[in-house]
Design an enzyme around this catalytic site. Structure first.
Site, PDB file in Angstrom:
ATOM      1  N   HIS A 171      -1.300  -0.278  -9.698  1.00 60.67           N
ATOM      2  CA  HIS A 171      -2.141  -0.878  -8.852  1.00 60.67           C
ATOM      3  C   HIS A 171      -2.722  -2.187  -9.541  1.00 60.67           C
ATOM      4  CE1 HIS A 171      -4.336  -1.160  -4.944  1.00 60.67           C
ATOM      5  NE2 HIS A 171      -4.207  -2.456  -5.388  1.00 60.67           N
ATOM      6  N   ARG A 213       0.804  -1.258   0.040  1.00 58.74           N
ATOM      7  CA  ARG A 213       0.058  -0.022  -0.055  1.00 58.74           C
ATOM      8  C   ARG A 213       1.006   1.205  -0.190  1.00 58.74           C
ATOM      9  NH1 ARG A 213      -3.449  -2.603  -1.702  1.00 58.74           N
ATOM     10  NH2 ARG A 213      -5.745  -2.960  -0.848  1.00 58.74           N
TER      11      ARG A 213
HETATM   12  P1  NDP Z   1      -1.679 -11.061   5.355  1.00 56.94           P
HETATM   13  O1  NDP Z   1      -2.746 -10.276   6.349  1.00 56.94           O
HETATM   14  O2  NDP Z   1      -1.760 -12.492   4.993  1.00 56.94           O
HETATM   15  O3  NDP Z   1      -0.274 -10.504   5.636  1.00 56.94           O
HETATM   16  C1  NDP Z   1       0.111  -9.720   6.368  1.00 56.94           C
HETATM   17  C2  NDP Z   1       1.367  -9.753   6.926  1.00 56.94           C
HETATM   18  O4  NDP Z   1       1.765  -8.371   7.260  1.00 56.94           O
HETATM   19  C3  NDP Z   1       1.484 -10.653   7.845  1.00 56.94           C
HETATM   20  O5  NDP Z   1       2.505 -11.541   7.937  1.00 56.94           O
HETATM   21  C4  NDP Z   1       1.561  -9.870   9.185  1.00 56.94           C
HETATM   22  O6  NDP Z   1       2.269 -10.513  10.304  1.00 56.94           O
HETATM   23  C5  NDP Z   1       2.240  -8.848   8.591  1.00 56.94           C
HETATM   24  N1  NDP Z   1       2.249  -7.717   9.555  1.00 56.94           N
HETATM   25  C6  NDP Z   1       0.837  -6.710   9.750  1.00 56.94           C
HETATM   26  N2  NDP Z   1       1.222  -5.785  10.503  1.00 56.94           N
HETATM   27  C7  NDP Z   1       2.534  -5.880  10.954  1.00 56.94           C
HETATM   28  C8  NDP Z   1       3.160  -4.961  11.713  1.00 56.94           C
HETATM   29  N3  NDP Z   1       2.852  -3.858  12.641  1.00 56.94           N
HETATM   30  N4  NDP Z   1       4.583  -5.454  11.981  1.00 56.94           N
HETATM   31  C9  NDP Z   1       5.124  -6.577  11.051  1.00 56.94           C
HETATM   32  N5  NDP Z   1       4.302  -7.444  10.432  1.00 56.94           N
HETATM   33  C10 NDP Z   1       3.142  -6.934  10.162  1.00 56.94           C
HETATM   34  O7  NDP Z   1      -2.024 -10.120   3.998  1.00 56.94           O
HETATM   35  P2  NDP Z   1      -1.680 -10.553   2.360  1.00 56.94           P
HETATM   36  O8  NDP Z   1      -0.353 -11.022   2.547  1.00 56.94           O
HETATM   37  O9  NDP Z   1      -2.817 -11.114   1.897  1.00 56.94           O
HETATM   38  O10 NDP Z   1      -1.663  -9.183   1.667  1.00 56.94           O
HETATM   39  C11 NDP Z   1      -0.819  -8.150   2.167  1.00 56.94           C
HETATM   40  C12 NDP Z   1      -1.150  -6.818   1.317  1.00 56.94           C
HETATM   41  O11 NDP Z   1      -0.972  -6.749  -0.050  1.00 56.94           O
HETATM   42  C13 NDP Z   1      -2.506  -6.458   1.589  1.00 56.94           C
HETATM   43  O12 NDP Z   1      -2.889  -6.009   2.904  1.00 56.94           O
HETATM   44  C14 NDP Z   1      -2.779  -5.233   0.520  1.00 56.94           C
HETATM   45  O13 NDP Z   1      -2.568  -4.119   1.107  1.00 56.94           O
HETATM   46  C15 NDP Z   1      -1.743  -5.663  -0.516  1.00 56.94           C
HETATM   47  N6  NDP Z   1      -2.274  -6.392  -1.777  1.00 56.94           N
HETATM   48  C16 NDP Z   1      -1.958  -5.457  -2.987  1.00 56.94           C
HETATM   49  C17 NDP Z   1      -2.266  -5.981  -3.955  1.00 56.94           C
HETATM   50  C18 NDP Z   1      -2.009  -5.245  -5.173  1.00 56.94           C
HETATM   51  O14 NDP Z   1      -2.353  -5.587  -6.326  1.00 56.94           O
HETATM   52  N7  NDP Z   1      -1.010  -4.290  -5.166  1.00 56.94           N
HETATM   53  C19 NDP Z   1      -3.314  -7.009  -4.383  1.00 56.94           C
HETATM   54  C20 NDP Z   1      -3.217  -7.562  -3.078  1.00 56.94           C
HETATM   55  C21 NDP Z   1      -2.948  -7.360  -1.995  1.00 56.94           C
HETATM   56  P3  NDP Z   1       1.502 -11.782  11.122  1.00 56.94           P
HETATM   57  O15 NDP Z   1       1.548 -12.867  10.208  1.00 56.94           O
HETATM   58  O16 NDP Z   1       2.319 -11.900  12.078  1.00 56.94           O
HETATM   59  O17 NDP Z   1      -0.085 -11.485  11.352  1.00 56.94           O
END
Ligand code: NDP
Length: 308
Positions: A271, A224
């Site tokens: 995007h 993002r």
């Molecule tokens: P998930 O919720 O599966 O994974 C998020 C990861 O980020 C997890 O490993 C989580 O840790 C980690 N995380 C969250 N907050 C923190 C923090 N404060 N400190 C450290 N680690 C953190 O999401 P996805 O993998 O499915 O998707 C990730 C992002 O990709 C989406 O939120 C979206 O913004 C973006 N996206 C972009 C697209 C595009 O076309 N550009 C398409 C789809 C998604 P933990 O595992 O410990 O919870």
């Protein structure tokens, strides 16, 4: 009869109208799928944050809202939504993201731009390093980050991943915590951002953390826009950051006059890193409805206290 309301953009309706009914049948469900159910009769809402339903209050019997997108920062901030909210984890979306991240990583790793843009008659024989000599860090090890990290590791890159909770992923050095972030970024040559947007992740790449990266580092952001402090990035492009490939932005569409468009060390993609694929997503939606009907826990529920 289960009533499912489809509340996403008009353009999405035809493909889900085609893919959801067979997925429901395959899951053994009889579902009346419509865009026009009476709110109090709706059992499930299949939603996108920009869909017509913005007030979830009248949906008094709704057992869950099933988000079509992986990112939930817009829908999670909707205070009328009190029903369980599941985000999208879709194999098609994941595959697309892996392909995009690997493609852009390889572009920078191999220095492809020098040859694509440098057809000037000069025979340059600068060999690219091997992947094994190019440390890559992936911030976020969720559905998308973990898949990208493991694919990059399988290509030979030494991959470090960072997440909130400690992970164990084959072939990936997994770190967590604030000190883990410093360790993950220090000396990284390619950084991929796949964190969700929350208060805790906003501006996670800022002047201080950008300075930890290796000289000549590359940033790849399909996560993002606000994960990066834009002004700090533009400044760092004059110091240690060689190039930033950005798919997401604070404002989308990226305004025409934004400096990213013309910056020679920035690649803007609109995007398109990946998207939910209706064919595979329909199976995920059907499975969550099946679970709801069977009294089993929903998959991929959003934890509102964490914001993702
Ligand atoms: P998930 O919720 O599966 O994974 C998020 C990861 O980020 C997890 O490993 C989580 O840790 C980690 N995380 C969250 N907050 C923190 C923090 N404060 N400190 C450290 N680690 C953190 O999401 P996805 O993998 O499915 O998707 C990730 C992002 O990709 C989406 O939120 C979206 O913004 C973006 N996206 C972009 C697209 C595009 O076309 N550009 C398409 C789809 C998604 P933990 O595992 O410990 O919870």
């Amino acid at each position: 009869m289960i009533r499912a309301l489809f509340s996403a953009g008009n353009h999405a309706w035809p493909e889900y109208q085609e893919t959801l009914p067979p997925a429901f049948r395959a899951a053994g469900l009889t579902v009346d799928l419509s865009r026009e159910h009476a709110p109090e009769k709706v059992d499930y809402i299949i939603a996108a944050p920009n869909g017509p339903v913005q007030d979830f209050t009248p949906f008094t019997s709704c057992k869950a809202v099933l988000n079509l997108w992986a990112g939930v920062e817009d829908i999670v901030s909707n205070t009328t939504l009190t029903q369980p909210l599941a985000r999208m984890v879709d194999p098609g979306l994941t595959d697309g993201m892996v392909e995009w991240v690997v493609g852009h990583t390889m572009r920078h790793h191999l220095g492809m731009d020098a040859h694509i843009h440098g057809q000037d008659g000069v025979w340059r024989t600068d060999y690219p390093p091997l992947a094994q000599d190019r440390p890559v860090t992936v911030l976020g090890l969720g559905a998308l980050g973990a898949a990208c990290a493991q694919m990059l590791a399988s290509l030979g890159f030494p991959v470090t991943g960072w997440s909130r909770s400690q992970k164990a992923l084959q072939g990936v050095r997994c770190l967590s915590s604030d000190t883990g972030l410093t360790e993950a970024l220090t000396g990284a040559e390619i950084v991929v951002l796949l964190l969700p947007l929350t208060d805790a992740t906003t501006d996670i790449l800022n002047a201080g953390t950008l300075a930890l990266l290796a000289d000549g580092a590359f940033i790849i952001n399909p996560g993002r826009g606000p994960l990066i402090d834009d002004a700090a990035l533009i400044a760092a492009l004059d110091t240690n950051i060689a190039h930033a490939t950005l798919d997401v932005f604070r404002r989308e569409p990226l305004p025409e006059n934004h400096p990213f468009w013309k910056h020679p060390q920035v690649t803007v993609t609109p995007h398109i890193a990946s998207t939910t694929r209706a064919k595979t997503a329909a199976t995920c939606i059907a499975e969550n409805i099946r679970r709801g009907e069977a009294g089993e826990p929903f998959l991929h529920l959003v934890d509102r206290s964490k914001g993702y």
